[in-house]
Design a protein around this motif. Structure first.
Motif, PDB file in Angstrom:
ATOM      1  N   THR A 176       1.838  -9.212   1.884  1.00  0.00           N
ATOM      2  CA  THR A 176       2.914  -9.076   2.016  1.00  0.00           C
ATOM      3  C   THR A 176       2.812  -8.422   3.809  1.00  0.00           C
ATOM      4  N   ALA A 177       4.111  -8.927   4.316  1.00  0.00           N
ATOM      5  CA  ALA A 177       3.949  -8.656   6.247  1.00  0.00           C
ATOM      6  C   ALA A 177       5.876  -8.787   6.653  1.00  0.00           C
ATOM      7  N   ASP A 178       6.715  -7.909   5.338  1.00  0.00           N
ATOM      8  CA  ASP A 178       7.978  -8.726   6.429  1.00  0.00           C
ATOM      9  C   ASP A 178       8.059  -8.477   7.547  1.00  0.00           C
ATOM     10  N   PRO A 179       9.297  -8.835   8.043  1.00  0.00           N
ATOM     11  CA  PRO A 179       9.410  -8.629   9.468  1.00  0.00           C
ATOM     12  C   PRO A 179      10.384  -6.968   9.534  1.00  0.00           C
ATOM     13  N   ALA A 180       9.596  -6.652  10.526  1.00  0.00           N
ATOM     14  CA  ALA A 180      10.023  -5.437  11.098  1.00  0.00           C
ATOM     15  C   ALA A 180       9.289  -4.189  10.228  1.00  0.00           C
ATOM     16  N   SER A 181       8.172  -4.843   9.126  1.00  0.00           N
ATOM     17  CA  SER A 181       7.486  -4.208   8.442  1.00  0.00           C
ATOM     18  C   SER A 181       6.682  -3.515   9.015  1.00  0.00           C
ATOM     19  N   MET A 182       5.769  -2.487   8.142  1.00  0.00           N
ATOM     20  CA  MET A 182       5.009  -1.245   9.806  1.00  0.00           C
ATOM     21  C   MET A 182       3.675  -1.148   8.420  1.00  0.00           C
ATOM     22  N   SER A 183       2.479  -2.006   8.703  1.00  0.00           N
ATOM     23  CA  SER A 183       1.303  -1.406   7.985  1.00  0.00           C
ATOM     24  C   SER A 183       0.394  -0.940   8.788  1.00  0.00           C
ATOM     25  N   VAL A 184      -0.529   0.248   8.378  1.00  0.00           N
ATOM     26  CA  VAL A 184      -0.807   1.251   8.437  1.00  0.00           C
ATOM     27  C   VAL A 184      -2.903   1.653   8.512  1.00  0.00           C
ATOM     28  N   ILE A 185      -3.908   0.733   8.928  1.00  0.00           N
ATOM     29  CA  ILE A 185      -4.542   1.281   9.553  1.00  0.00           C
ATOM     30  C   ILE A 185      -5.456   2.352   9.959  1.00  0.00           C
ATOM     31  N   ARG A 186      -6.298   3.570   9.452  1.00  0.00           N
ATOM     32  CA  ARG A 186      -7.605   3.987  10.062  1.00  0.00           C
ATOM     33  C   ARG A 186      -8.835   3.472  10.100  1.00  0.00           C
ATOM     34  N   TYR A 187      -9.215   3.716  11.493  1.00  0.00           N
ATOM     35  CA  TYR A 187     -10.216   2.719  11.690  1.00  0.00           C
ATOM     36  C   TYR A 187     -11.461   4.160  11.788  1.00  0.00           C
ATOM     37  N   THR A 188     -12.558   4.358  10.433  1.00  0.00           N
ATOM     38  CA  THR A 188     -13.885   5.739  10.963  1.00  0.00           C
ATOM     39  C   THR A 188     -15.015   4.596  11.728  1.00  0.00           C
ATOM     40  N   PRO A 189     -16.202   5.997  11.432  1.00  0.00           N
ATOM     41  CA  PRO A 189     -16.885   5.121  12.458  1.00  0.00           C
ATOM     42  C   PRO A 189     -18.134   4.361  11.136  1.00  0.00           C
ATOM     43  N   ILE A 190     -17.318   4.191   9.745  1.00  0.00           N
ATOM     44  CA  ILE A 190     -18.481   4.347   8.613  1.00  0.00           C
ATOM     45  C   ILE A 190     -17.457   3.257   8.238  1.00  0.00           C
ATOM     46  N   ARG A 191     -15.933   3.123   7.942  1.00  0.00           N
ATOM     47  CA  ARG A 191     -15.022   2.139   7.435  1.00  0.00           C
ATOM     48  C   ARG A 191     -13.231   2.549   8.097  1.00  0.00           C
ATOM     49  N   PRO A 192     -13.016   1.710   7.372  1.00  0.00           N
ATOM     50  CA  PRO A 192     -11.308   2.014   8.108  1.00  0.00           C
ATOM     51  C   PRO A 192     -10.746   1.998   6.558  1.00  0.00           C
ATOM     52  N   PHE A 193      -9.639   2.578   6.410  1.00  0.00           N
ATOM     53  CA  PHE A 193      -8.798   3.118   5.831  1.00  0.00           C
ATOM     54  C   PHE A 193      -7.585   2.255   5.462  1.00  0.00           C
ATOM     55  N   VAL A 194      -7.010   1.769   5.080  1.00  0.00           N
ATOM     56  CA  VAL A 194      -5.835   1.262   4.680  1.00  0.00           C
ATOM     57  C   VAL A 194      -4.888   2.409   3.883  1.00  0.00           C
ATOM     58  N   ILE A 195      -3.830   2.686   4.710  1.00  0.00           N
ATOM     59  CA  ILE A 195      -3.269   3.919   4.647  1.00  0.00           C
ATOM     60  C   ILE A 195      -1.865   2.901   3.621  1.00  0.00           C
ATOM     61  N   HIS A 196      -1.402   1.927   4.128  1.00  0.00           N
ATOM     62  CA  HIS A 196       0.146   1.408   3.855  1.00  0.00           C
ATOM     63  C   HIS A 196       0.566   0.245   3.773  1.00  0.00           C
ATOM     64  N   VAL A 197       0.648  -0.611   3.036  1.00  0.00           N
ATOM     65  CA  VAL A 197       1.115  -2.200   4.065  1.00  0.00           C
ATOM     66  C   VAL A 197       2.685  -2.501   3.812  1.00  0.00           C
ATOM     67  N   ASN A 198       3.143  -2.935   4.471  1.00  0.00           N
ATOM     68  CA  ASN A 198       4.591  -3.557   4.135  1.00  0.00           C
ATOM     69  C   ASN A 198       5.312  -2.422   4.325  1.00  0.00           C
ATOM     70  N   HIS A 199       5.305  -1.590   5.415  1.00  0.00           N
ATOM     71  CA  HIS A 199       6.432  -0.768   4.678  1.00  0.00           C
ATOM     72  C   HIS A 199       7.708  -0.944   5.570  1.00  0.00           C
ATOM     73  N   THR A 200       8.924  -1.145   4.579  1.00  0.00           N
ATOM     74  CA  THR A 200       9.904  -1.035   5.350  1.00  0.00           C
ATOM     75  C   THR A 200      10.646  -0.199   5.207  1.00  0.00           C
ATOM     76  N   GLY A 201      11.215   1.125   4.849  1.00  0.00           N
ATOM     77  CA  GLY A 201      11.839   1.802   4.314  1.00  0.00           C
ATOM     78  C   GLY A 201      12.327   2.647   6.163  1.00  0.00           C
ATOM     79  N   GLY A 202      12.422   4.389   5.298  1.00  0.00           N
ATOM     80  CA  GLY A 202      13.125   5.013   6.309  1.00  0.00           C
ATOM     81  C   GLY A 202      11.674   5.734   7.310  1.00  0.00           C
ATOM     82  N   GLN A 203      11.770   6.744   7.738  1.00  0.00           N
ATOM     83  CA  GLN A 203      10.741   7.247   8.248  1.00  0.00           C
ATOM     84  C   GLN A 203       9.533   7.287   7.767  1.00  0.00           C
ATOM     85  N   LEU A 204       8.567   6.726   8.488  1.00  0.00           N
ATOM     86  CA  LEU A 204       6.406   6.267   8.098  1.00  0.00           C
ATOM     87  C   LEU A 204       6.001   7.251   7.978  1.00  0.00           C
ATOM     88  N   ALA A 205       6.471   8.357   8.655  1.00  0.00           N
ATOM     89  CA  ALA A 205       5.834   9.838   8.964  1.00  0.00           C
ATOM     90  C   ALA A 205       5.183   9.955   7.513  1.00  0.00           C
TER      91      ALA A 205
END
Length: 230
Positions: A176-205
């Motif tokens: 899911t990717a709702d309007p104004a949502s934030m999804s977070v991926i960290r890329y490394t030399p070995i593989r990506p890490f999916v940190i968060h999907v479809n964040h629609t709440g308050g501070q992303l920190a």
């Protein structure tokens, strides 16, 4: 490198229940403009180094408040533009669900090619290539742990997340990717890490508080056996 995949705010096409695609001049509605303003506070305190966006108006309008707050001019990249839906562009969703291709889009999207448009497999290839290329470029400019934002569209975000998860494109409708949502991926030399999907709440920190794995830890770029070390 860590990317925040930001979907544009709610558009007039979203509320009209039409498939905007690459239609020119699709604005944000009142809620979408409020969502764009709220993004500044939602990412407050995060060391964002760069902004990249789709060329379409709704993405430009979504990033304008953040661009002004950070003093960063977004890079425009056609490769993260909306899907070219061809003859489906601008049509009502209630009519599109009656098309035979609709079932393919839902259940086997890797085989879906829109009439006079592009295929979803092609979309994933161009979007993933763009995100990974910007990630490498920004790592060279700002260091391996730099944070950046890519403002794009729902199907683009879902396709990039599917790639990062290592799942087949045929499963991307489970994301899911709702309007104004934030999804977070960290890329490394070995593989990506999916940190968060479809964040629609308050501070992303609040969902980025745990430090990412680095070469200085015992695990390096490997996943922690048993889960997080917290």
């Amino acid at each position: 490198m860590t990317v925040i995949l930001l979907r544009h705010g709610r558009s007039t096409s979203n509320t009209a229940h039409t498939l905007a695609g690459r239609t020119e001049g699709v604005e944000l509605d009142d809620k979408g403009r409020a969502q764009a303003d709220a993004i500044v506070e939602r990412v407050d305190g995060l060391p964002i180094k760069a902004l990249v966006r789709s060329p379409l108006l709704r993405c430009r309008l979504t990033l304008e408040p953040l661009s002004a707050a950070l003093g960063l001019e977004p890079v425009v990249d056609d490769r993260i533009a909306e899907v070219d839906y061809g003859q489906w562009t601008g049509r009502a969703l209630k009519d599109l669900v009656k098309e035979p291709l609709w079932s393919v889009v839902q259940h086997q999207p890797s085989a879906a090619v829109f009439p006079e448009g592009e295929g979803l497999a092609q979309v994933q290839a161009r979007a993933v290539a763009a995100v990974r290329e910007h990630d490498r470029r920004l790592a060279e400019e700002h260091g391996a742990d730099a944070l950046w934002v890519a403002c794009t569209h729902g199907d683009i975000i879902k396709a990039v997340i599917a790639d990062a998860l290592g799942t087949h494109l045929d499963s991307f409708q489970r994301i899911t990717a709702d309007p104004a949502s934030m999804s977070v991926i960290r890329y490394t030399p070995i593989r990506p890490f999916v940190i968060h999907v479809n964040h629609t709440g308050g501070q992303l920190a609040s969902v980025l508080s745990a430090p990412p794995p680095t070469e200085s830890t015992d695990t390096g770029d490997n996943a922690v056996v048993g889960g997080s070390m917290d």
